[in-house]
Design a protein around this motif. Sequence first.
Motif, PDB file in Angstrom:
ATOM      1  N   ALA A   1      41.564  39.446  36.072  1.00  0.00           N
ATOM      2  CA  ALA A   1      42.543  39.647  37.136  1.00  0.00           C
ATOM      3  C   ALA A   1      42.336  41.010  37.787  1.00  0.00           C
ATOM      4  O   ALA A   1      42.404  41.143  39.013  1.00  0.00           O
ATOM      5  CB  ALA A   1      43.955  39.521  36.583  1.00  0.00           C
ATOM      6  N   ILE A   2      42.055  42.021  36.957  1.00  0.00           N
ATOM      7  CA  ILE A   2      41.852  43.363  37.514  1.00  0.00           C
ATOM      8  C   ILE A   2      40.613  43.395  38.401  1.00  0.00           C
ATOM      9  O   ILE A   2      40.654  43.874  39.534  1.00  0.00           O
ATOM     10  CB  ILE A   2      41.745  44.415  36.379  1.00  0.00           C
TER      11      ILE A   2
ATOM     12  N   ALA B   1      41.093  41.857  41.690  1.00  0.00           N
ATOM     13  CA  ALA B   1      41.980  42.560  42.617  1.00  0.00           C
ATOM     14  C   ALA B   1      41.280  43.742  43.271  1.00  0.00           C
ATOM     15  O   ALA B   1      41.912  44.532  43.957  1.00  0.00           O
ATOM     16  CB  ALA B   1      43.238  43.022  41.896  1.00  0.00           C
ATOM     17  N   THR B   2      39.984  43.879  43.044  1.00  0.00           N
ATOM     18  CA  THR B   2      39.280  45.014  43.641  1.00  0.00           C
ATOM     19  C   THR B   2      38.510  44.554  44.872  1.00  0.00           C
ATOM     20  O   THR B   2      38.097  43.409  44.952  1.00  0.00           O
ATOM     21  CB  THR B   2      38.285  45.617  42.633  1.00  0.00           C
ATOM     22  N   PRO B   3      38.336  45.439  45.838  1.00  0.00           N
ATOM     23  CA  PRO B   3      37.558  45.076  47.029  1.00  0.00           C
ATOM     24  C   PRO B   3      36.059  45.150  46.734  1.00  0.00           C
ATOM     25  O   PRO B   3      35.474  46.231  46.694  1.00  0.00           O
ATOM     26  CB  PRO B   3      37.974  46.135  48.052  1.00  0.00           C
TER      27      PRO B   3
ATOM     28  N   PHE C   1      51.369  45.190  37.495  1.00  0.00           N
ATOM     29  CA  PHE C   1      49.942  44.965  37.367  1.00  0.00           C
ATOM     30  C   PHE C   1      49.176  45.822  38.374  1.00  0.00           C
ATOM     31  O   PHE C   1      48.091  46.321  38.097  1.00  0.00           O
ATOM     32  CB  PHE C   1      49.660  43.474  37.582  1.00  0.00           C
TER      33      PHE C   1
ATOM     34  N   VAL D   1      45.732  48.882  38.281  1.00  0.00           N
ATOM     35  CA  VAL D   1      44.555  48.537  39.083  1.00  0.00           C
ATOM     36  C   VAL D   1      44.235  49.665  40.051  1.00  0.00           C
ATOM     37  O   VAL D   1      43.083  50.095  40.179  1.00  0.00           O
ATOM     38  CB  VAL D   1      44.777  47.217  39.863  1.00  0.00           C
TER      39      VAL D   1
ATOM     40  N   MET E   1      40.871  51.850  40.003  1.00  0.00           N
ATOM     41  CA  MET E   1      39.983  51.857  41.157  1.00  0.00           C
ATOM     42  C   MET E   1      39.724  53.278  41.621  1.00  0.00           C
ATOM     43  O   MET E   1      38.593  53.655  41.919  1.00  0.00           O
ATOM     44  CB  MET E   1      40.614  51.056  42.308  1.00  0.00           C
TER      45      MET E   1
ATOM     46  N   THR F   1      42.133  48.238  48.400  1.00  0.00           N
ATOM     47  CA  THR F   1      42.744  47.709  47.190  1.00  0.00           C
ATOM     48  C   THR F   1      44.195  47.319  47.428  1.00  0.00           C
ATOM     49  O   THR F   1      44.654  46.273  46.974  1.00  0.00           O
ATOM     50  CB  THR F   1      42.654  48.748  46.043  1.00  0.00           C
TER      51      THR F   1
ATOM     52  N   VAL G   1      44.306  44.023  49.253  1.00  0.00           N
ATOM     53  CA  VAL G   1      44.002  42.901  48.354  1.00  0.00           C
ATOM     54  C   VAL G   1      45.206  42.601  47.461  1.00  0.00           C
ATOM     55  O   VAL G   1      45.611  41.442  47.294  1.00  0.00           O
ATOM     56  CB  VAL G   1      42.758  43.202  47.487  1.00  0.00           C
ATOM     57  N   LEU G   2      45.803  43.662  46.925  1.00  0.00           N
ATOM     58  CA  LEU G   2      46.949  43.464  46.027  1.00  0.00           C
ATOM     59  C   LEU G   2      48.134  42.847  46.762  1.00  0.00           C
ATOM     60  O   LEU G   2      48.812  41.969  46.236  1.00  0.00           O
ATOM     61  CB  LEU G   2      47.358  44.793  45.388  1.00  0.00           C
TER      62      LEU G   2
END
Lengths: 607, 313, 281
Positions: free
Chosen positions: A129-130, A133-135, B11, B15, B19, B289, B292-293
Motif C-alpha cells: 500500500a505504501i 501511494a508513491t508517485p 496511513f 507515507v 517519501m 505524493t 496520489v494520496l
Amino acid sequence: MTAIIAPDATATAVAVKPGRRKRASVFTVIAGVWLAVVVIACAFASLIAPYGPLDQDLTQVFAGPSSAHWLGTDSLGRDLLSRLMHGGQSTLAAVALAIGVYVILGSTLGLVSGYLSGTTDRIISGANAIVMATPHIIILFVVLSIYRGNVFLAMLVLGLLSCPVMAIMVRSAAMAARNELFVDAARVSGLSPFYIITRHILPRTMGLIVVQGAVFGATAIVVESALSFLGFGTQPPAPSWGNMVAEAAANISLNSWMLYPTGGVIALSALALGLIGDSVRNSVTGGWTEPKLTLRSRKLRTGSAGSTPAPTDGSLLSVTGLNVGYRVGGDIKPVVKDVTFHVGRGETIGLVGESGSGKSTVAFGVLGVVGDSAVVTAGSVVFDGQDLLGLAPRQLDAYRGKRIAYVAQEPMVALDPNFQIGKQLVEIITANTGLKGEPAKAKAVELLRLVEIRNPEEAVKRFPHQLSGGMAQRVSIAIALAGEPELLVADEPTTALDVTVQAGILGLLMKLRDQTGMSVIIITHDWGVVADVCDRVVVMYKGQIVEQNTAENIYRRPQHPYTQALLRSNPHGAKAGEDLPVLTGEFSVEGIAEAAEETSPDALAER
Amino acid sequence: MTRLILNRVAFAIPVLFLMSIITYFLVSLIPGNAALVILGQDATPERVAALSAQLKLDQPFYVQWWYWLMDAFKGDLGVSLYTGLNVSDVLSQRVWPTFFVAGFATLAAAVVGISLGTWAAVKRGVVAKVLDMVSMLGISLPNFWIALLLVVFVSGQLKLLPALGYETPQNDFGEWVRHLILPVAALGLAGIAIIAKQTRDSMSEALSRDFMRFMQANGISKASLIFKHGLRYAALPVVAATVACFVNLFGGTVALEHIFALPGLGSLVVTATTQHDLVTIQGAVLGYTVVVLLATLIGDIAYALLNPKVRTR
Amino acid sequence: MSDKALLRVENLDVTYKLTRGTYKAVENISFSVDPGEALGIVGESGSGKSTIGRAILGLAEPTAGRILFDGKDITRLNRKERQHLSSDVQVVFQDPRSSLNEAKKIRDILTEPLIANRQMSKKASLDRAEELLEHVGLGAQAMDKLPGSFSGGQRQRIAIARALMPSPRLIICDEPVSALDLSVQAQIMNLFRREQRETGVSYVFIAHDLAVVRVLCPRVLVMSAGRAVESGTTDEVYNSPKEDYTKRLLAAEPHPDPAIQRERRKAWNTLTQSGAIMAGA
C-alpha cells in the motif's frame, strides 16, 4: 429391490467435456512472430544490421524508405533500421529486467502473503500500500538524475515500484486457491507450505502471472522509451528507441517521416506483448461468462410452432413440442427435445430430473429467459391462449412478473446485493402494478408480511447479505408475488436450504397457492419435495419427458425404467446396512434400457 | 465512514515522511555542490564553504531533512537555490496545468470508456473483440508519440489548434480550452482503454449474475437491468479503475508537458532534476505524493459508499 | 468399546476469531469411533459438524479438549507429526470440483503426497494408484487425464482413491455425496460400504441428509448450534428421538410417498404451530 446392474461395474473414464483449449488467434500468432523478429533483429544487430549505428552519410539526410535504407535515414544520414536494431538492444534488455523483477518479486510476495495470511500478509500488504501511494514516475526521475543514463537501474526501480500490483492480484488468486479443498487435502497429508505453494498454488495462478507480466511489459516498453525520449536514458549519439523519437521530434518541422518507424516499433512491440497477454487471459478464464440476462430483441423461437395448435382444454399453460438448443460454435446442441405438458389452473406440477435433464431449460423457456446462447428451435408455449414464443421479448414484459413469476434456486444470489430489499420490492411492484411512492412502499411491507417475515417494516431496510438463506427465499417469493401472478415457476426453491427451512418454505408456497389459486411449476430432483407439494409429475431424462402422471401414481406405479430406477436409488427407502440399488446405463424414451458399455453411469450426472 | 477517513489519513502521514526522507537521501547522492552552482565556477573556495555552511549543505542529509521538515510544517517548502523562487508558490502555480490535463483526460476517459465498455458487454461478439483490440492499442501506444502525431497533423497540417504553450482560464477561457485539447486527447486515449476494459469485464460479470435472470423473469425491463442494476453492480471496480487511471495520468504528463511546453509539475521536475535543484525536487515529490494520496482517499470513500457490506457495518 | 476406540474426541471446543469478537463453532463435543465402525454426524448448516472433521484433520485449531487417535494425542500436531498421521487418517470432501487440483494429472494427484512425504517409492505408489483406480471403477487409463475430463461422480471416485492411497485406518467424509445426483450418490455410497467391508476402515461421516447417514452409519450424533443434541444408535435416534431438535429435524424431512408425506406434513404443521418449536428460527 434389485440393482439394475452390479453397483460397481467398471466404468470407463470417458472424457465428458471436450478440451476447451482454443487455437491461438491470428493476432496472437502475428504478435508472437513480431516479437521474435524484433528480439532476434536486435540481439544480432551487429551481425545483420546493414549499417553501423553511427555510420553517417551526409549525402542522404532525411531520406525516405528506399532499397538502400529500408526505413530511411535521419538528420545525419544514419540508417534508421540499423539504429533501431542497435537501439533496441538496451531498450529490450532493460524491459526484460523490469519484467523479471516485476514477475519474480511480485508473484513471490503475492503467493506468500496470500497463502500464509496473518502477520506476514499484513506486513506485505502494508508495504504494498505504501509503495503504491508513491508517485512512481517522479521517483524514476530522481533516480535517473543521480545515475544519469542508467536505464537499467531505472527499469529495476520501475519493476520494484510496480510489483505491488502483481502482488495484490496474485495474493487474491492465492487466497482463493488456498480455500480450495485440494489445498486442505494437501495440508491433511502434512505437506510443507513451500510444497503447497509451488506445486498447488503456483500452477493455479500461473495464467494470471503471465498475463500481468505481459501487460506490464507493454507498459515498461512505453516508460523506457518515454524516459530516453526526455533525455534521461541512453545518451546520443548512441541510439535507443526513445531518443530516436526525440530526435524525430526535434526535426519535426523539417521531416516528419522519422516519427513513424521510430514510434511505430515501440507501439507495435508493446501492442504485441499486450495481445499475447490478452490471449493467455482468455484461455485461462475460458473467455466469456454467459450472461443470465436475455438481451436479444428478436423473438425466442427460430423454427415453427409445430403442427399442434394450442389445446383448448382449459389449461392455463400448454407446452407443446418444445425444442430448445444451445449454440455451440456453428451447431445447435439440443438440450430439450419435444417436450409437451400442460398445467391446469390451481394445479402444482413437479418437473423432476437429474442434472442435465433439461428441466431448468424448460422453465426458462416458459419464462422467456433462456439466455442469448439458447434458441427455441420448435414448439409452442401457450399461456391463457397466447403463444408466448411467438411474441417479441418486449411484449413478454406484459406477462413476466404480472402473470407468470419466478422463484430461483439460490435465494442469496437471486437478489441484487446492492439494493435494500424494500427498494427491490418497490421497483418490482411499480413495474408490475403501476403503484408508486408510498402506496408501493406499503405494498412492499404487506408482501413481506404475507411471506411471514417478522417485523417487515424493519426488514425492508435490509440488504440481501443481512438475510439468512430462508429469509432471502421468502423475500424472493414476495417479489414473485408482487404482480399477483397466475403461474409461479419455482426452480429448485429449497435445494440450497436446510431441511427444516425447506419444510417452512414449501408450507408457505402451498398456503399461498391455496389462497391465491395460482398454478405452480416446481422443478426439483427430490422425491420428498414432489410428494410434499405436487399434484402431477413430469419426469425428464436427457432433455426428454419419459413419463408424466399424478404424484401418487408415479410413486406407486412408475412405468418407465428410468423413473423406477430414480425412485429406487433414493436413499430414503433404503434399508440400513444394505447397498443402495443403483441406476446406470442409458434409457431410451420408449422405455427400453440399453447397454451401458459406452457411457459411464456418472456421465448421466454431467451437465 | 469517519473511521475509514481517519484510517486513510493515519496511513498518509508515514507515507509522506517516508517519501520525503527517501528523496532527501537520494538527492543528497547527486554529485555536485549547490553553493558552487549559485556562486559560479569562479567563486573562491572560502566563499563556497561559507555559503555551504549558511545553507547547511555541509551537514549530513538527515539533518538537512530535519530542517526542511520543520519548515514544511509551517507551510514553507523553502526557496529554490537555483531560481530563487519560493517552492510553495511555484508548486501552487505549476500544479494546475497538470491537474487540468490529467483531470479532463480522466473525465473524458471515464465518459467514453464506461459507454464503450457497457456497449461491448451487452453486444459481445465482434464489438467486444474490436474493443479489446482498441484498448490494447490505447495501452501500448506511447502517449508522447501520439502527442507528436497530433502536433504534426492537427497543429501542423490542419492548423486547428495550437501546438505549444498554455493559457490560464482566468486570462482567456477559450485559449485555455484550445491549449488543453491536444494534451488531453493524447493522455486520455490510454485512460479510455483502461476504463473501457474494466467496465466491459465488470459489466459482463454483472450480466452473468443470477439476479439478472430472476429480476427479468419477474418483470423488470432490460434497460433497468443494464443501466440501473448492471452499472450499479459494476460501479465498484470501475470507480477504482478511474481513480487508478487519474493517478497514472497525473504522473504520466511529464513527456506531454515537455512536448506541448506546458508549465506543469512534470516539466518542473524535469528542469529541477537537470539542475540539481534539491529544494524544488523535494517539494515536487511532496506535491505528487499528496495528490496520489488524495485520489486514493476519494477512491476509498467511493468504495465505502458503493459497497453495502461496508456501509451497513 | 472405550478401550479399543480408534478415535476419541473429548470435550472438544473450537472457537473462531472473527474481525469482531469470537464465534464458538463447536462446544464440548465428545465421541469415539471404533476400528471398522462408521459414525454419522448430522446437523444443519452452521451446526459445527464440519468443524469437528476439520479439527480432527488439523485444519481447525481446537481451543479446548483432546483428540486421541489410537491412544495418541493428536489435538495439536506439528507438520512432521501430521505428515506421519496422514498415512492413518485421510479425508474425502464435499465438492468434487474443488477437491482435485485442475492443473494436475490424476497420477500426480494420487501419488504426489506419498512421494513428497517419502511414504512410498515412486514405482510402488504408481502401482498402487493404478490398482486403486481400477478398484474405484475408473480403470488405469484415468492416470494420465486431468480432473476436468471427469464428471462429478467420477471425480469423487478419484478423491476416494486418493484417500485410500496410504491404506488409512480412518477416513473423515465431509458431505461426500451431497453435491451428486441421486443415481451417482447411490454408487458412491456403495463404494464407501464396500471399502469398509474389505479393509475395515473407519468412517466419520458428516452429512446433512439423514437418509444418507442411515445407509452407512450404525451410530449417529446429532448436532445443532455447535452442541451435540443427541447421540445413539441410528435406529434409536431415528425411530424414537428424545430431543425436540431431533424430532423437528426428522419431521421436516419429506417422505417420497405422497400418502405418507401428507400425514407427515400435518404432523409438521402441528409441531411448528404449537409454538413449542419455531420453524426456521
